[in-house]
Every structure is written in structure tokens, then in C-alpha cells.
Design a protein around this motif. Structure first.
Motif, PDB file in Angstrom:
ATOM      1  N   LEU A 157       0.862  -1.166  -0.018  1.00  0.00           N
ATOM      2  CA  LEU A 157       0.120   0.163  -0.042  1.00  0.00           C
ATOM      3  C   LEU A 157       0.832   1.395  -0.019  1.00  0.00           C
ATOM      4  O   LEU A 157       0.322   2.220  -0.318  1.00  0.00           O
ATOM      5  CB  LEU A 157      -1.010   0.006   1.167  1.00  0.00           C
ATOM      6  N   GLY A 158       2.050   1.083   0.437  1.00  0.00           N
ATOM      7  CA  GLY A 158       2.797   2.254   0.559  1.00  0.00           C
ATOM      8  C   GLY A 158       2.778   3.186   1.742  1.00  0.00           C
ATOM      9  O   GLY A 158       3.020   4.378   1.550  1.00  0.00           O
ATOM     10  N   ILE A 159       2.111   2.818   2.712  1.00  0.00           N
ATOM     11  CA  ILE A 159       1.992   3.318   3.925  1.00  0.00           C
ATOM     12  C   ILE A 159       3.494   3.437   4.883  1.00  0.00           C
ATOM     13  O   ILE A 159       4.123   2.473   4.588  1.00  0.00           O
ATOM     14  CB  ILE A 159       0.807   2.753   4.759  1.00  0.00           C
ATOM     15  N   ARG A 160       3.360   3.771   5.894  1.00  0.00           N
ATOM     16  CA  ARG A 160       4.321   3.979   6.973  1.00  0.00           C
ATOM     17  C   ARG A 160       4.042   2.892   8.012  1.00  0.00           C
ATOM     18  O   ARG A 160       2.771   2.515   8.396  1.00  0.00           O
ATOM     19  CB  ARG A 160       4.584   5.188   7.555  1.00  0.00           C
ATOM     20  N   ALA A 161       5.235   2.282   8.505  1.00  0.00           N
ATOM     21  CA  ALA A 161       4.983   1.177   9.610  1.00  0.00           C
ATOM     22  C   ALA A 161       6.068   1.492  10.501  1.00  0.00           C
ATOM     23  O   ALA A 161       7.222   1.984  10.433  1.00  0.00           O
ATOM     24  CB  ALA A 161       4.712  -0.029   9.032  1.00  0.00           C
ATOM     25  N   ALA A 162       5.912   0.896  11.750  1.00  0.00           N
ATOM     26  CA  ALA A 162       6.911   0.799  12.915  1.00  0.00           C
ATOM     27  C   ALA A 162       6.431  -0.331  13.933  1.00  0.00           C
ATOM     28  O   ALA A 162       5.289  -0.773  13.735  1.00  0.00           O
ATOM     29  CB  ALA A 162       6.851   2.188  13.859  1.00  0.00           C
ATOM     30  N   ALA A 163       7.578  -0.609  14.572  1.00  0.00           N
ATOM     31  CA  ALA A 163       7.202  -1.635  15.651  1.00  0.00           C
ATOM     32  C   ALA A 163       7.043  -1.256  16.980  1.00  0.00           C
ATOM     33  O   ALA A 163       5.891  -1.746  17.479  1.00  0.00           O
ATOM     34  CB  ALA A 163       8.421  -2.668  15.874  1.00  0.00           C
ATOM     35  N   ASP A 164       7.111   0.095  17.034  1.00  0.00           N
ATOM     36  CA  ASP A 164       6.884   0.752  18.417  1.00  0.00           C
ATOM     37  C   ASP A 164       5.408   1.658  18.134  1.00  0.00           C
ATOM     38  O   ASP A 164       5.276   2.397  17.210  1.00  0.00           O
ATOM     39  CB  ASP A 164       8.007   1.784  18.744  1.00  0.00           C
ATOM     40  N   ASN A 165       4.474   1.358  18.957  1.00  0.00           N
ATOM     41  CA  ASN A 165       3.191   1.930  18.786  1.00  0.00           C
ATOM     42  C   ASN A 165       3.179   3.426  18.910  1.00  0.00           C
ATOM     43  O   ASN A 165       2.193   4.244  18.231  1.00  0.00           O
ATOM     44  CB  ASN A 165       2.197   1.241  19.899  1.00  0.00           C
ATOM     45  N   LEU A 166       4.094   3.856  19.732  1.00  0.00           N
ATOM     46  CA  LEU A 166       4.087   5.360  19.920  1.00  0.00           C
ATOM     47  C   LEU A 166       4.823   6.057  18.782  1.00  0.00           C
ATOM     48  O   LEU A 166       4.514   7.445  18.768  1.00  0.00           O
ATOM     49  CB  LEU A 166       4.763   5.719  21.051  1.00  0.00           C
ATOM     50  N   GLU A 167       5.729   5.427  18.115  1.00  0.00           N
ATOM     51  CA  GLU A 167       6.474   6.149  16.912  1.00  0.00           C
ATOM     52  C   GLU A 167       6.101   7.271  16.078  1.00  0.00           C
ATOM     53  O   GLU A 167       6.494   8.246  15.741  1.00  0.00           O
ATOM     54  CB  GLU A 167       7.247   5.323  16.376  1.00  0.00           C
ATOM     55  N   LEU A 168       4.818   6.617  15.492  1.00  0.00           N
ATOM     56  CA  LEU A 168       4.263   7.469  14.490  1.00  0.00           C
ATOM     57  C   LEU A 168       2.909   8.365  14.798  1.00  0.00           C
ATOM     58  O   LEU A 168       2.017   8.795  13.971  1.00  0.00           O
ATOM     59  CB  LEU A 168       3.907   6.613  13.398  1.00  0.00           C
TER      60      LEU A 168
END
Length: 288
Positions: free
Chosen positions: A53-64
Motif C-alpha cells: 500500500l505504500g503506508i508507513r509502519a513501525a514496531a513501536d506503537n508510539l513512534e508514528l
């Protein structure tokens, strides 16, 4: 042209089947992938959505979470409390109050607000009950908003859930138990009916492949015809298929004599009672 609502930043905590279906629906309906993000501990789940989809992602729930307009709690009910407690310090420190949307079944807005350490009367929170056909863009979702949810936030929620099906609002949170019993659990009832039709077709001499195809198409077609004829009573549509003394009439008579409608009602009552039990609001369904 992108609407005002499609220009909102939305973050999903969780990247499972339902969250993934919602994200796909949002992108396909015109929401910018650059404004969508998700977080989950399993990188394989988030990376799949990033690549697709081209979205952003992170392992940390608070990062984004910075500058997010809405946070979707897309995790299973059993880990929702831990996620909310992790999120609480962020909500306490931010200058802007993002909308919170929960898709966890059986978890009340009161509990979510308590875990987030927020005043339930001041927290803009929407509790939802989507269903699995969202994965093919044909979901049916029930929605409840707390008093703090503003009109533009409610409009955003409507657009989010209509990106993968239909969405209806209930005025009382307790009505979500009925939504759970009807549309939340309903796909499984329909699968049971399709299986019954397909199995019966085989017993009448059809191949399993042909019988399943006919059963699936018949149920899907009947549902689409019903939706396209919403100005007519369902019983009227039924009578249009039934010629006096014909095959359909004989089949429907058996279903009625076996009390299909009453059986469906009992199934929904059992599902409703279990929903009440899981929410700590009832004893659960009676054991037979």
C-alpha cells in the motif's frame, strides 16, 4: 480531488486481518498512503502492508502518533488493555486530542477510557463492530460515538468504515451487542447455510465444485437483489420466487415447518448473550 476527511492522518495499532482490510479500503477509496500508518510487533505483517500500500509502519506503537487525527485500536480484545495503558502517557502529554476508534469486540468505551486514563465524557472515542466481509470490501459495521466526538470526527469515521462496506450508527452503546449478534457473527451463520445448500446439492447428484459455486452465487445474488429492492418487504421478494404449487413453495414450506426463523433468532440471542458475558454485563448463554 481529495476530500477534507481524506487528508486526515490515521494510525492503526495492529496489522491483523481487520486492520489490513480497513487500510486497503482506505487506500482504494482515495486516502493518501502517505497519511496512513500502522504499528505491530511482527515486522512481516507491517512490511507486507508497506510494500502493498505504500503506508508507513513501525514496531513501536508510539513512534508514528505525532500529528495523528485518529488512532485506530485494531488489536484483539485480550491485549487491548495493555495497548491502551501504553498509549495513555502519549494522550496525557499531547496538546491535541486525536479521535480514538476501537474495533475490539466486547470492550466498552468506559473500560477503554479508564485504561487510557481519560475522562469518558471528554474523550472522543468511537466503538465499532465491523465484520469479516470487510476483507472483500463488503463489510457491515455498527458504530457508537461518545458525546465528545465532534461532527467532523463522526464524518471521518463514517468515511473510514464506508471505504470497505456500509456503516450504521447506534444511539445506545448497549445496542452493539445486537450488532455483534447480527452482522458481527452473521457471516458464520451464512457460511453454515451455504455449506448446507452445497452439501445438499451433492446429495442430489451435483459435483462438490458445481454445488458450491451455485450455492455461493445464489446467496450473493439474493443478498444483492434484496439490497437493490430495499423499498420492498423481504417477504414480497420471497413470494416473487414462489409460484403456487411450484418447487420453491415446497422448499420454503419445509424451512418454515422446521422453524428456520426461530432457529436463527435463538442463534442470535446466544451470540448476544455471549457478547454481554464477554463485556461483563451478563451471565452468558444458557448451556444446553
Amino acid at each position: 480531488m481529495m476530500s477534507t476527511q481524506q487528508g486526515k492522518r490515521i494510525h492503526f495499532i495492529g496489522a491483523g486481518n481487520m486492520a489490513s482490510a480497513m487500510l486497503r479500503g482506505l487506500v482504494s477509496s482515495g486516502f493518501s498512503p502517505a497519511l496512513l500508518s500502522c504499528s505491530a510487533p511482527a515486522e512481516t505483517e507491517t512490511q507486507r502492508l508497506v510494500d502493498e500500500l505504500g503506508i508507513r509502519a513501525a514496531a513501536d506503537n508510539l513512534e508514528l502518533l505525532t500529528h495523528c487525527d485518529a488512532i485506530v485500536l485494531g488489536v484483539k480484545p485480550q491485549i487491548l488493555k495493555a495497548v491502551c495503558e501504553e498509549l495513555a502517557p502519549f494522550l496525557a502529554s499531547t496538546n491535541r486530542q486525536p479521535l480514538v476508534i476501537s474495533i475490539a469486540a466486547g470492550t466498552t468505551t468506559q473500560s477503554i477510557a479508564e485504561w487510557l486514563k481519560q475522562d469518558p465524557d471528554l474523550l472522543p472515542l468511537v466503538r465499532s463492530m465491523p465484520n469479516t466481509p470487510a476483507q472483500v470490501g463488503m463489510g457491515a459495521s455498527g458504530l457508537f460515538a461518545t458525546p465528545a466526538v465532534k461532527a467532523d470526527q463522526k464524518s471521518l469515521v463514517q468515511q473510514i468504515f464506508e471505504a470497505f462496506g456500509i456503516a450504521v450508527w447506534v444511539e445506545d452503546e448497549s445496542q452493539l451487542h445486537a450488532v455483534t449478534a447480527l452482522s458481527g457473527s452473521g457471516p458464520a451463520y451464512v457460511f453454515e447455510f451455504i455449506k448446507g445448500m452445497a452439501d445438499a446439492g451433492v446429495s442430489l447428484g451435483l459435483s462438490p465444485e458445481v454445488s458450491r459455486q451455485l450455492a455461493e452465487a445464489t446467496v450473493a445474488g439474493a443478498a444483492k437483489l434484496c439490497a437493490a429492492s430495499s423499498d420492498e418487504e423481504i417477504s414480497t421478494l420471497q413470494r416473487k420466487v414462489m409460484s403456487p404449487g411450484g418447487t420453491t413453495e415446497q422448499g420454503v414450506r419445509v424451512l418454515q415447518s422446521e422453524q428456520l426463523t426461530a432457529t436463527v433468532s435463538r442463534a442470535m440471542e446466544a451470540a448476544r448473550d455471549q457478547s454481554l458475558y464477554l463485556a461483563g454485563e451478563g451471565p452468558g448463554p444458557a448451556k444446553n
